[in-house]
Enzyme design. Sequence first.
Site, PDB file in Angstrom:
ATOM      1  CG  HIS A 242     -11.303 -12.784 -18.040  1.00  0.00           C
ATOM      2  ND1 HIS A 242     -12.439 -12.613 -19.086  1.00  0.00           N
ATOM      3  CD2 HIS A 242     -10.131 -12.600 -18.901  1.00  0.00           C
ATOM      4  CE1 HIS A 242     -12.020 -11.590 -20.071  1.00  0.00           C
ATOM      5  NE2 HIS A 242     -10.745 -11.647 -20.004  1.00  0.00           N
TER       6      HIS A 242
ATOM      7  CG  ASP B 247     -15.912 -13.589 -18.173  1.00  0.00           C
ATOM      8  OD1 ASP B 247     -15.035 -13.705 -18.608  1.00  0.00           O
ATOM      9  OD2 ASP B 247     -15.447 -12.021 -18.603  1.00  0.00           O
TER      10      ASP B 247
ATOM     11  CB  SER C 209      -8.197  -9.758 -20.072  1.00  0.00           C
ATOM     12  OG  SER C 209      -8.016 -11.007 -20.484  1.00  0.00           O
TER      13      SER C 209
END
Length: 349
Positions: free
Chosen positions: A327, A324, A41
């Site tokens: 991340h 978040d 990610s």
Amino acid sequence: MLIAKVILFCVYVSVRLSKSDGGLILQKNVSVSAVFVFGDSFADQGNNNYINTLAKANFPPYGVDFMGGTPTGRFSNGKTLSDFLVKALGVKDYLPASLDPLLKDKDLQTGVSFGSAASGFDPKTSTITSTIPMSVQSKMFKEYIVALKKNIGEEPANNIITSSVVVVVAGNNDLILSRRLQHDVLDYPNMLVQLILNFLQEIYTLGVRRIVVFSAPPIGCFPDVRTLVGGPERRCVNEENNVAQLFNSILKQQLQFWRTSFPQLRVAYIDYYNPLISIIENPQKYGFDVADKGCCGTGEIEVTYLCNKLTSTCPDHSKYFFWDGFHLSEKGNSVIVNHILQDLVDALF
């Protein structure tokens, strides 16, 4: 992937190491034709939008500060590590996802990301999350090269690959998810590093000569890990951080040994652990107010679908290191790239 036939000349960029719009740019005269990114990610620029997985970020408030506020699948409020890196290397402003059907020829010729959120080097990891494992990402790269040679010719295509920079940001999900399926604490990091070396070997055989490998971050200090296993005070989880540090020490040592077998290869091992720890422990020093919570929602657990348009965000996105529960914010990504760029330059050029 079709690319119109054009004659491509590698772009020789002459830039300097200085502040530019809040970021650093290179000082030396170098030839960087393209940037190719592989990973999870931290490297996904929107590829997971086009596969059947729950690991997505193509909805608000993701992307709220990115090019008009349209979510792209980037796991941040704005630019990612990849975006800041391609800008710093003088290639382009943003790195697109390889699966984006709207890609233009110039995008393909100057680099894409093959990254897939929640993926890893261990096949078990991507099986759990239904994402694109690193082994498949390398196959996607191979297919890209074949198409490139077919459409612009072998020599121009080879020039792109040999003058490119490959960035690898992965292993985090392996350490968090698949590690717990193993019994030996030392055995799994060793196995994971061997999978990484196998991946790099394959990339090398495809013509790549400059590779950037990120270490594991302090996953025990990520907001959602603090919340889930950090106790009532949400402390950094030492067990998770210790595993990350063990993995990093093995990775660094093995990379030093491995690259001696390839005199034409330049490899930059990037310490992703200590810069994050420094910021998390001293956020004000780097211009942040909060580094133990994300900006989205409560900041303690929200990630992917839990961070959605119904959740509020912090008043000032630039004051939060994390966007978040897992991340980094756009500013967080910018600060990290500024921090590691000199090491990258010294190792590659």
